[in-house]
Design a protein around this motif. Structure first.
Motif, PDB file in Angstrom:
ATOM      1  N   CYS A 432       0.831  -1.209   0.000  1.00  0.00           N
ATOM      2  CA  CYS A 432       0.000   0.000   0.000  1.00  0.00           C
ATOM      3  C   CYS A 432       0.862   1.253   0.000  1.00  0.00           C
ATOM      4  CB  CYS A 432      -0.879   0.051   1.259  1.00  0.00           C
ATOM      5  SG  CYS A 432      -1.813  -1.444   1.612  1.00  0.00           S
ATOM      6  N   GLY A 433       0.315   2.320  -0.562  1.00  0.00           N
ATOM      7  CA  GLY A 433       0.844   3.645  -0.301  1.00  0.00           C
ATOM      8  C   GLY A 433       0.246   4.154   0.998  1.00  0.00           C
ATOM      9  N   ASP A 434       0.803   5.242   1.510  1.00  0.00           N
ATOM     10  CA  ASP A 434       0.267   5.773   2.761  1.00  0.00           C
ATOM     11  C   ASP A 434      -1.139   6.343   2.579  1.00  0.00           C
ATOM     12  OD1 ASP A 434       1.436   7.736   1.185  1.00  0.00           O
ATOM     13  OD2 ASP A 434       2.418   8.785   2.821  1.00  0.00           O
ATOM     14  N   GLY A 435      -1.448   6.852   1.376  1.00  0.00           N
ATOM     15  CA  GLY A 435      -2.792   7.356   1.119  1.00  0.00           C
ATOM     16  C   GLY A 435      -3.823   6.249   1.112  1.00  0.00           C
ATOM     17  N   GLY A 436      -3.532   5.161   0.398  1.00  0.00           N
ATOM     18  CA  GLY A 436      -4.472   4.048   0.339  1.00  0.00           C
ATOM     19  C   GLY A 436      -4.628   3.356   1.675  1.00  0.00           C
ATOM     20  N   PHE A 437      -3.512   3.124   2.378  1.00  0.00           N
ATOM     21  CA  PHE A 437      -3.595   2.442   3.669  1.00  0.00           C
ATOM     22  C   PHE A 437      -4.389   3.275   4.667  1.00  0.00           C
ATOM     23  CE2 PHE A 437      -1.748   1.257   7.870  1.00  0.00           C
ATOM     24  CZ  PHE A 437      -2.262  -0.036   7.910  1.00  0.00           C
ATOM     25  N   GLY A 438      -4.212   4.602   4.605  1.00  0.00           N
ATOM     26  CA  GLY A 438      -4.930   5.473   5.538  1.00  0.00           C
ATOM     27  C   GLY A 438      -6.440   5.390   5.416  1.00  0.00           C
ATOM     28  N   MET A 439      -6.930   4.959   4.264  1.00  0.00           N
ATOM     29  CA  MET A 439      -8.383   4.899   4.062  1.00  0.00           C
ATOM     30  C   MET A 439      -9.041   3.719   4.777  1.00  0.00           C
ATOM     31  SD  MET A 439      -9.354   6.193   0.297  1.00  0.00           S
ATOM     32  CE  MET A 439      -9.148   7.917  -0.137  1.00  0.00           C
ATOM     33  N   THR A 440      -8.319   2.612   4.936  1.00  0.00           N
ATOM     34  CA  THR A 440      -8.934   1.425   5.542  1.00  0.00           C
ATOM     35  C   THR A 440      -8.100   0.867   6.693  1.00  0.00           C
ATOM     36  OG1 THR A 440      -7.934   0.085   3.778  1.00  0.00           O
ATOM     37  CG2 THR A 440     -10.239   0.702   3.499  1.00  0.00           C
ATOM     38  N   TYR A 450      -8.717 -11.700  14.364  1.00  0.00           N
ATOM     39  CA  TYR A 450      -8.880 -13.055  13.825  1.00  0.00           C
ATOM     40  C   TYR A 450      -7.549 -13.766  13.602  1.00  0.00           C
ATOM     41  CZ  TYR A 450     -13.737 -11.763  13.427  1.00  0.00           C
ATOM     42  OH  TYR A 450     -15.017 -11.366  13.728  1.00  0.00           O
ATOM     43  N   ARG A 451      -6.476 -13.177  14.154  1.00  0.00           N
ATOM     44  CA  ARG A 451      -5.152 -13.797  14.138  1.00  0.00           C
ATOM     45  C   ARG A 451      -4.737 -14.179  12.715  1.00  0.00           C
ATOM     46  NH1 ARG A 451      -5.902 -17.640  19.552  1.00  0.00           N
ATOM     47  NH2 ARG A 451      -6.272 -15.901  20.988  1.00  0.00           N
ATOM     48  N   LEU A 452      -4.785 -13.182  11.862  1.00  0.00           N
ATOM     49  CA  LEU A 452      -4.421 -13.369  10.455  1.00  0.00           C
ATOM     50  C   LEU A 452      -3.034 -12.764  10.239  1.00  0.00           C
ATOM     51  CD1 LEU A 452      -7.832 -12.234   8.894  1.00  0.00           C
ATOM     52  CD2 LEU A 452      -7.086 -14.587   9.359  1.00  0.00           C
ATOM     53  N   PRO A 453      -1.991 -13.580  10.176  1.00  0.00           N
ATOM     54  CA  PRO A 453      -0.625 -13.049  10.077  1.00  0.00           C
ATOM     55  C   PRO A 453      -0.269 -12.548   8.676  1.00  0.00           C
ATOM     56  CG  PRO A 453      -0.569 -15.441  10.167  1.00  0.00           C
ATOM     57  CD  PRO A 453      -2.003 -15.043  10.353  1.00  0.00           C
ATOM     58  N   ILE A 454      -0.892 -11.464   8.298  1.00  0.00           N
ATOM     59  CA  ILE A 454      -0.582 -10.802   7.035  1.00  0.00           C
ATOM     60  C   ILE A 454       0.578  -9.834   7.243  1.00  0.00           C
ATOM     61  CG2 ILE A 454      -2.952 -11.011   6.185  1.00  0.00           C
ATOM     62  CD1 ILE A 454      -3.369  -8.066   6.939  1.00  0.00           C
ATOM     63  N   VAL A 455       1.224  -9.445   6.151  1.00  0.00           N
ATOM     64  CA  VAL A 455       2.283  -8.431   6.203  1.00  0.00           C
ATOM     65  C   VAL A 455       1.845  -7.250   5.341  1.00  0.00           C
ATOM     66  CG1 VAL A 455       4.693  -7.883   5.697  1.00  0.00           C
ATOM     67  CG2 VAL A 455       4.078 -10.168   6.545  1.00  0.00           C
ATOM     68  N   VAL A 456       1.686  -6.096   5.979  1.00  0.00           N
ATOM     69  CA  VAL A 456       1.302  -4.882   5.266  1.00  0.00           C
ATOM     70  C   VAL A 456       2.555  -4.041   5.044  1.00  0.00           C
ATOM     71  CG1 VAL A 456      -0.146  -2.808   5.271  1.00  0.00           C
ATOM     72  CG2 VAL A 456      -0.961  -4.907   6.386  1.00  0.00           C
ATOM     73  N   VAL A 457       2.878  -3.790   3.790  1.00  0.00           N
ATOM     74  CA  VAL A 457       4.028  -2.957   3.435  1.00  0.00           C
ATOM     75  C   VAL A 457       3.497  -1.588   3.040  1.00  0.00           C
ATOM     76  CG1 VAL A 457       6.058  -2.738   1.964  1.00  0.00           C
ATOM     77  CG2 VAL A 457       5.197  -5.018   2.573  1.00  0.00           C
ATOM     78  N   VAL A 458       3.851  -0.567   3.800  1.00  0.00           N
ATOM     79  CA  VAL A 458       3.381   0.790   3.524  1.00  0.00           C
ATOM     80  C   VAL A 458       4.529   1.613   2.959  1.00  0.00           C
ATOM     81  CG1 VAL A 458       2.309   2.873   4.447  1.00  0.00           C
ATOM     82  CG2 VAL A 458       1.703   0.643   5.407  1.00  0.00           C
ATOM     83  N   LEU A 459       4.379   2.066   1.718  1.00  0.00           N
ATOM     84  CA  LEU A 459       5.348   2.993   1.116  1.00  0.00           C
ATOM     85  C   LEU A 459       4.938   4.392   1.564  1.00  0.00           C
ATOM     86  CD1 LEU A 459       5.744   1.535  -2.496  1.00  0.00           C
ATOM     87  CD2 LEU A 459       6.868   0.863  -0.375  1.00  0.00           C
ATOM     88  N   ASN A 460       5.665   4.913   2.541  1.00  0.00           N
ATOM     89  CA  ASN A 460       5.263   6.115   3.266  1.00  0.00           C
ATOM     90  C   ASN A 460       6.087   7.310   2.786  1.00  0.00           C
ATOM     91  OD1 ASN A 460       4.560   8.049   5.125  1.00  0.00           O
ATOM     92  ND2 ASN A 460       5.076   6.839   6.928  1.00  0.00           N
ATOM     93  N   ASN A 461       5.471   8.149   1.962  1.00  0.00           N
ATOM     94  CA  ASN A 461       6.163   9.363   1.499  1.00  0.00           C
ATOM     95  C   ASN A 461       5.421  10.635   1.882  1.00  0.00           C
ATOM     96  OD1 ASN A 461       4.003   9.284  -0.283  1.00  0.00           O
ATOM     97  ND2 ASN A 461       5.225   8.569  -2.016  1.00  0.00           N
ATOM     98  N   HIS A 462       4.417  10.499   2.767  1.00  0.00           N
ATOM     99  CA  HIS A 462       3.642  11.647   3.239  1.00  0.00           C
ATOM    100  C   HIS A 462       3.028  12.440   2.081  1.00  0.00           C
ATOM    101  CE1 HIS A 462       4.861  11.255   7.492  1.00  0.00           C
ATOM    102  NE2 HIS A 462       5.995  10.806   6.986  1.00  0.00           N
ATOM    103  N   LYS A 463       2.661  11.696   1.031  1.00  0.00           N
ATOM    104  CA  LYS A 463       2.100  12.339  -0.163  1.00  0.00           C
ATOM    105  C   LYS A 463       1.022  11.453  -0.791  1.00  0.00           C
ATOM    106  CE  LYS A 463       5.024  15.890  -1.014  1.00  0.00           C
ATOM    107  NZ  LYS A 463       4.603  17.299  -1.135  1.00  0.00           N
ATOM    108  N   ILE A 464       0.076  12.094  -1.461  1.00  0.00           N
ATOM    109  CA  ILE A 464      -0.711  11.392  -2.468  1.00  0.00           C
ATOM    110  C   ILE A 464       0.109  11.562  -3.748  1.00  0.00           C
ATOM    111  CG2 ILE A 464      -2.995  11.091  -3.503  1.00  0.00           C
ATOM    112  CD1 ILE A 464      -4.103  12.883  -1.291  1.00  0.00           C
TER     113      ILE A 464
END
Length: 565
Positions: A432-440, A450-464
């Motif tokens: 995800c980008g930081d904009g998309g992740f911030g929405m959900t 629900y103990r779902l071991p997912i890995v969320v990678v956030v590309l964080n550039n403080h921008k849309i």
């Protein structure tokens, strides 16, 4: 069935159709459905989400990954309204989803009662099947038809159920139907196959454009391409149809695609479209003869001129053609494209090796590539992150899902939740980008719960960042694109998950290695370069002129250049 309440019958029918979980939030207008669902938790799980939009997006993602119907549920009024974005994602990407929504009680309809909304009208555009349940006796047949229509038409079915109906018993007057749908075998006409064969025999520079509809036809597609010496270009939803580093693959097409794909299309004299209704026709060859293969005959010729249409299953149709063709001896066109692709990979390798700080997004994708197994699930959000994944992640046998036609921000995390539920033993990443992740991002706690071991990678550039680039290409000064973000790694810890903050390139691989070894949901918060532009594979004069205009505006507005007197 008889002697049970309509709510109990509804749950029984869902189980009969093979539904094993539902995304939703409980509430007053569906509590008479929630109770029988609670009693059946050994057969059908209720996944409580924190926002109904995430539930609908997860249901759509589940359908994309498995081909099975995704199911979401909401209360009347605001809950049902929240479903719409995810349902439109399912509609546009043509996957089966069932939405079950509550409604005020039957005798209150039309009185402007609390939370009363005209749901049939609201869902009319998004649904292939849209019905309000009028009685307990009507419910069984309508539920079966709703699911059958969703599967057959590859779309959204909506059932609106007034709050009193699930409490009534289903009596012997109920109409009984079957919980099944028939799958047709679709083959093109022999005369059309012959016309296509004749065109292909005359082709000197054939190019294949393969979309999502070719995903089950990898072997047939490769055999066909080998026979006619044609490179294969992929649409975004078709990424993964063949491995990205396969000798026949030229990568994606369009602004997020590759330069070799762009150049091959410019030179092609014959285009074979397989399982795609590609919308960006400006990237297709203008003068080439075109053959279009699709199971949906209404898509053939819908967006561009077609010389031969083959309405049929991709795999079987390609085999029919392959068997009728001689192997092409002149392979110079294909070999020229392969050399261009080798040069393209060298260019991307240099970008991925860049050790600059802030971290280049391409380097993050390289780290993901090293850690992701061949059967990993990749749920990709919308924005610049789409470009980096489309270009730089070399697909082998992973599954790649995205909101391809609606392109809605926020799809990455719900898609990963659905992926882990569907394939609990496989690695699942949300990129995800930081904009998309911030929405959900509020539904990260759903993965924790629900103990779902997912890995969320956030590309964080403080921008849309994609919008920043679009504004600049138009010649405008960037405006309204800055984001104020929390520390997403700390947020993960607060939610009960695990977080890693990455600010230097040498921290990337350790963070990824630790994340996939955890048995908890993780967020890898990577601070990336906001000025790394997702340049298109071929820059037009208008784009270059617009960017130059933007740079001049910025200089003048910041007082860095003296204006002429």
């Amino acid at each position: 069935m008889f002697g049970k309440t309509a709510g109990e019958v509804l749950i029984d029918l869902l189980i009969e159709w093979g539904v094993d979980h539902i995304y939703g939030m409980p509430g007053d207008s569906i509590n008479s459905i929630i109770e029988p669902l609670r009693k059946a938790q050994d057969k059908i799980k209720f996944i409580q989400v924190r926002h109904e939009e995430a539930g609908a997006l997860a249901a759509a993602a589940y359908a994309k990954l498995t081909g099975k119907i995704g199911v979401c549920m909401s209360i009347a009024g605001p809950g049902a309204i929240h479903l719409l974005n995810g349902l439109y994602d399912a509609k546009l990407d043509k996957v089966p989803v069932l939405a079950i929504t509550g409604q005020v009680e039957s005798d209150l309809l039309g009185t402007d009662f609390f939370q009363e909304v005209n749901l049939e009208r609201m869902f009319d555009d998004v649904a292939v099947y849209n019905q309000r349940i009028m009685s307990a006796e009507q419910l069984p047949a309508v539920v079966n038809q709703a699911i059958r229509e969703a599967y057959t038409k590859k779309g959204v079915s909506v059932l609106t159920i007034p709050d009193d109906i699930p409490k009534f018993e289903v009596n012997k007057e109920a109409r009984l139907t079957s919980s099944l749908f028939a799958v047709p075998e679709i083959l093109p006409r022999e005369s059309d196959v012959e016309r296509a064969r004749q065109l292909l025999e005359q082709a000197h520079r054939p190019v294949i454009l393969a979309g999502k509809g070719a995903k089950a036809a990898r072997a047939s597609l490769i055999s066909f391409a080998e026979k006619i010496a044609a490179p294969i270009v992929l649409t975004l939803p078709g990424k993964g149809v063949i491995p990205d580093e396969h000798p026949l693959c030229l990568g994606g097409l369009g602004l997020i695609g590759t330069k070799p794909a762009y150049e091959a299309m410019r030179e092609a004299d014959t285009l074979i479209m397989v399982g795609t209704s590609y919308p960006f026709t400006g990237f297709l060859p203008e003068e080439a003869k075109t053959i279009h293969i699709d199971t949906d005959a209404s898509q053939i010729g819908k967006r561009n001129r077609v010389d031969v249409g083959l309405a049929g299953d991709a795999g079987q149709t390609l085999r029919l053609l392959t068997d009728r063709l001689e192997k092409k001896k002149d392979r110079s066109f294909l070999e020229r494209q392969q050399e261009r692709m080798n040069q393209w990979w060298e260019r991307l390798n240099r970008q991925e090796a860049d050790e600059s700080i802030p971290i280049k997004p391409q380097r993050v994708i390289q780290a993901l590539q090293k850690i992701a197994r061949d059967d990993a699930i990749l749920s990709v959000d919308v924005g610049n992150v789409t470009v980096w994944m489309a270009r730089h992640f070399r697909m082998t046998d992973q599954q790649f899902i995205i909101s391809s036609w609606l392109a809605t921000l926020g799809c990455g995390l719900p898609g990963a939740i659905a992926g882990k539920i569907a394939f609990p033993e496989q690695q699942v990443f949300a990129i995800c980008g930081d904009g998309g992740f911030g929405m959900t991002m509020n539904d990260f706690v759903t993965a924790v719960k629900y103990r779902l071991p997912i890995v969320v990678v956030v590309l964080n550039n403080h921008k849309i960042a994609m919008i920043k680039f679009e504004q600049e290409v138009m010649g405008n000064v960037e405006f309204g694109t800055d984001l104020t973000n929390p520390n997403f790694a700390q947020y993960a810890e607060t939610c009960g998950g695990v977080g890693y903050r990455v600010e230097h390139p040498d921290e990337l691989m350790p963070a990824f290695e630790k994340a996939v070894a955890q048995n908890k949901p993780c967020i890898i918060d990577v601070v990336v370069d906001a000025d790394e532009a997702p340049m298109p594979p071929k820059i037009t004069f208008a784009q270059a002129a617009g960017y130059a205009k933007h740079m001049l505006k910025e200089l003048f507005e910041e007082g860095k250049v003296d204006l002429p007197r």
